[in-house]
Design an enzyme around this catalytic site. Structure first.
Site, mmCIF file in Angstrom:
data_model
loop_
_atom_site.group_PDB
_atom_site.id
_atom_site.type_symbol
_atom_site.label_atom_id
_atom_site.label_comp_id
_atom_site.label_asym_id
_atom_site.label_seq_id
_atom_site.Cartn_x
_atom_site.Cartn_y
_atom_site.Cartn_z
ATOM 1 N NE ARG A 103 -3.996 -1.639 -0.277
ATOM 2 C CZ ARG A 103 -5.192 -1.566 0.303
ATOM 3 N NH1 ARG A 103 -5.463 -0.580 1.098
ATOM 4 N NH2 ARG A 103 -6.101 -2.490 0.062
ATOM 5 C CE1 TYR A 117 -3.453 3.420 0.470
ATOM 6 C CE2 TYR A 117 -1.919 3.124 2.260
ATOM 7 C CZ TYR A 117 -3.111 2.820 1.661
ATOM 8 O OH TYR A 117 -3.972 1.925 2.238
ATOM 9 C CE1 TYR A 150 -11.671 3.966 2.499
ATOM 10 C CE2 TYR A 150 -12.815 4.027 4.595
ATOM 11 C CZ TYR A 150 -11.796 3.555 3.817
ATOM 12 O OH TYR A 150 -10.892 2.675 4.345
#
Lengths: 272, 72
Positions: A67, A71, A93
């Site tokens: 990740r 990112y 979100y």
């Protein structure tokens, strides 16, 4: 002087559509382009209604891909679009600054380059936890830590305060590359053992999952701490541990302030 | 193509009156919104897995979540 192009990062909240502030909706509508990181089709459909020119950044995710790489790619995409002169809105979100490495990174990089970049807050899972569980973190204080960080580093906890451990469905994973939350059992066992140093085995803890759809209630599952290793978890599971007991008064400090325990009890009593 | 069930979910998330009507009488509320019989049945059955699938919302799939652990 600021350069042309800007970034506004907004949060879509947990319950899509219902959790968005008027300001967030306006930012999305008025942007030249909207980059999104939202978890479901409902959210994507709603955002596309507000602004059809959207780019889905979850496409950067990849199987067995860290990740951290993803990112950084997200942040780069935001920075490059602003550098092209666009007024960019990035919609994440929840709260866009909570567990959102890419949003903070993009803002820092753009500010350093002389562009306008800012963040608007959103409703986070922690906000829903307070509402759904009816726990006021101001009452006893609150320690809120990502579960894997709690295990990997030497952290101390205060059993007199509420403890919130995030991402317990991923606890113990160091790869940042899991596709599914199906490999947490070993980490959960170690986590349970660590918690048993602070709490009795029958202390009631809560597995919490905020509801993203109003059709279904949140998951609020009360279990004894000893049962935690057997719990079934998902990517959105959070562990909330209520205070074990009330903190005792610090009599030495009260004395320095010229106060007694009775003074405190009287001040907090409604029977006056 | 727009999925009417997803539209209904959005409506319940954002409209308290619609949610109250749904909670009072889910079958009637879903029918009034225009859902077909199969989708009404999904709601009446509280078929969480199928509705989540239609909404592309998997709670065990980390693709939807911003997983991360930080150095403190």
């Amino acid at each position: 002087m600021n350069k042309q192009g800007s970034l506004t990062v907004v949060g879509t909240g947990i319950k899509i559509a219902g959790d968005m502030t008027l300001n967030t909706q306006a930012q999305i509508k008025q942007a030249d382009i909207v980059f999104t990181v939202v978890p479901d089709k409902v959210s994507k459909q709603w955002l596309a209604k507000l602004n059809p020119n959207t780019v889905d950044m979850t496409e950067f995710y990849g199987s067995n891909k860290s990740r951290l790489i993803t990112y950084n790619e997200m942040a780069n995409a935001l920075v490059e679009s602003v550098k092209q002169g666009n007024n960019v809105c990035a919609a994440f979100y929840g709260h866009p600054g909570v567990f959102a490495y890419a949003s903070h990174l993009a803002i820092r990089q753009l500010k350093a380059l002389g562009y306008r970049a800012k963040m608007q807050p959103g409703i986070s899972a922690e906000d829903w936890l307070v509402a759904d569980l009816g726990i006021d973190p101001g009452k006893s204080g609150c320690i809120s830590i990502e579960a894997t960080q709690f295990l990997f580093y030497q952290r101390t906890i205060d059993p007199y305060s509420l403890l919130v451990l995030w991402q317990i469905g991923l606890v113990g994973d160091h790869t940042l590359a899991l596709d599914k939350t199906d490999n947490y059992q070993r980490g959960l066992k170690v986590l349970s053992n660590e918690l048993l140093k602070y709490y009795p085995s029958d202390h009631q803890v809560i597995i919490y999952e905020a509801a993203t759809l109003a059709l279904f209630p949140p998951r609020i599952e009360h279990i004894a701490l000893a049962q935690l290793p057997q719990a079934k978890l998902t990517a959105i599971s959070t562990l909330a541990i209520p205070p074990y007991q009330e903190a005792p008064l610090d009599l030495a400090v009260l004395k320095q302030l010229g106060l007694t325990p009775e003074d405190i009890d009287n001040a907090l009593s409604i029977d006056k | 193509m727009t999925d009417l069930l997803v539209e209904y979910v959005l409506e319940l998330n954002s409209n308290p009156e619609a949610l109250a009507a749904h909670e009072a009488n889910p079958e009637q509320a879903a029918r009034d919104f225009g859902l077909d019989e199969a989708d009404i049945q999904l709601i009446l059955d509280q078929d969480v897995a199928e509705i989540q699938k239609r909404c592309d919302s998997s709670p065990i799939d980390t693709k939807g979540t911003m997983i991360m652990f930080f150095k403190p």
